[in-house]
Enzyme design. Sequence first.
Site, PDB file in Angstrom:
ATOM      1  CD  GLU A  32      14.200  35.931  70.651  1.00  0.00           C
ATOM      2  OE1 GLU A  32      14.590  34.978  69.947  1.00  0.00           O
ATOM      3  OE2 GLU A  32      14.952  36.598  71.361  1.00  0.00           O
ATOM      4  CB  ALA A 120      19.588  29.345  80.701  1.00  0.00           C
ATOM      5  CG  LEU A 122      21.894  30.570  77.328  1.00  0.00           C
ATOM      6  CD1 LEU A 122      22.973  30.494  78.399  1.00  0.00           C
ATOM      7  CD2 LEU A 122      22.036  31.887  76.565  1.00  0.00           C
ATOM      8  CB  SER A 124      21.792  23.324  76.228  1.00  0.00           C
ATOM      9  OG  SER A 124      20.458  23.084  76.607  1.00  0.00           O
ATOM     10  CB  SER A 125      18.300  20.918  72.888  1.00  0.00           C
ATOM     11  OG  SER A 125      17.578  21.991  72.375  1.00  0.00           O
ATOM     12  CG  ASP A 169      17.614  28.011  68.610  1.00  0.00           C
ATOM     13  OD1 ASP A 169      17.580  29.246  68.473  1.00  0.00           O
ATOM     14  OD2 ASP A 169      16.733  27.367  69.216  1.00  0.00           O
TER      15      ASP A 169
HETATM   16  C1  GLA Z   1      13.347  29.181  70.179  1.00  0.00           C
HETATM   17  C2  GLA Z   1      13.393  28.461  68.833  1.00  0.00           C
HETATM   18  C3  GLA Z   1      13.948  29.375  67.727  1.00  0.00           C
HETATM   19  C4  GLA Z   1      13.248  30.716  67.703  1.00  0.00           C
HETATM   20  C5  GLA Z   1      13.165  31.302  69.111  1.00  0.00           C
HETATM   21  C6  GLA Z   1      12.324  32.555  69.157  1.00  0.00           C
HETATM   22  O1  GLA Z   1      14.653  29.451  70.623  1.00  0.00           O
HETATM   23  O2  GLA Z   1      14.170  27.312  68.933  1.00  0.00           O
HETATM   24  O3  GLA Z   1      13.842  28.737  66.484  1.00  0.00           O
HETATM   25  O4  GLA Z   1      11.988  30.630  67.112  1.00  0.00           O
HETATM   26  O5  GLA Z   1      12.621  30.393  70.049  1.00  0.00           O
HETATM   27  O6  GLA Z   1      12.936  33.557  68.421  1.00  0.00           O
END
Ligand code: GLA
Length: 382
Positions: A32, A120, A122, A124-125, A169
């Site tokens: 993360e 949440a 997850l 979505s965007s 993401d």
């Molecule tokens: C959000 C960001 C990702 C990532 C996470 C943390 O989801 O969109 O790019 O940096 O936080 O790991």
Amino acid sequence: MTKQGLEQIFKSKFNTPSHFFKAPGRINLIGEHTDYNDGFVLPAGIDKFCGIAIAPSPKKSFQIVASDLNDEISFENITDQPVSSHWVNYIWGVIHAFKKRGFTIPAFNAVIQSDIPVGAGLSSSAALEVVFAKAFNVLFQCGLTDIDLTWIAKEAENNFVGLQCGIMDMFASVHAKKNHAIKLDCRSLEFEYVPMNLASNKILLIDTCVKHELASSEYNQRRLECESAVSKMKQNGIKLHSLRGASIEQVYEMKFKMSDDEFKRAKYVVEENNRLHQFVDAISKSNMSAAGAFLYASHYGLKHDYEVSCPELDFLVETVKSLNGVWGGRLMGGGFGGCTINLVETEKIEEIKSNITAAYHKQFGVSPKYYIASTGDGACEF
Ligand code: GLA
């Protein structure tokens, strides 16, 4: 979100045939805040999708229906600037990123429907951006690669939505593969699919149902703190481009050359990268107790060193620690709300849920939501 549902709305609104595309949301098992530090991440696509029905329009105007929001918008021109926090920014951002690459997206009609819970954590965007990028590429025959589409979706988020997110993401939403996680090196974008053989266990997401206001400003702030940690290390003779290039020994060596915050951010990022490899190893050996311990360690770092947790997330992680059938858990995504991700024994899920609901309700006066995360495939026409 179903094809029939999309088709029905599209037909009644525009009365023409349409094409259908979908892109999944994502979970992140571990790694993360490492993506924008050139590190490793371990996301997986989920079996919840943002779907669209879309067809070129004979008219000059673009018309988009957001069926979950009961809202729609019609426009003829796209400005180069976002409009204050409107959902259409996600799509304009994508159109704009195509334009930057020399592709003019002609007028179209579209209907959007999604079953990825919003807020949440997850993504979505990202799924919304990716599904439009995928659709434009196919419908208007742009010939772009999956990596191009990933960058396009990220640019839309960075430039039109204003979150300086990393690439995780969008990459996950484009490249996801059922029954697998993606071990992605965010520096080279090399990746491998890691089989998710969880045997008699599942991934349980517990949604705090809160999103704190500071989420995006603190997110952008963390990026800056990581960059300034890198500059301090460079000024002091360490050769590196990003925190990916630092060892834990170097971070400790530099402790007194950095501010306390810079030190803690750098320490967390380097440790989290190392943890990810150990987690993958544990999962591949079906060693759930080791994998779970890495999840708890990740949460500890996110709470104390990266400081992106909140009371609701901490409470959920602390509470699961005392429950039978939980191997480990941690906050997932950017932090300050959204979900925790937990590795749990399948047969204990109902018992875990009822214990958590009682404790969380007593503490915060609301009930959390639960999702069992099954993996899904990446963006496609369907
Ligand atoms: C959000 C960001 C990702 C990532 C996470 C943390 O989801 O969109 O790019 O940096 O936080 O790991």
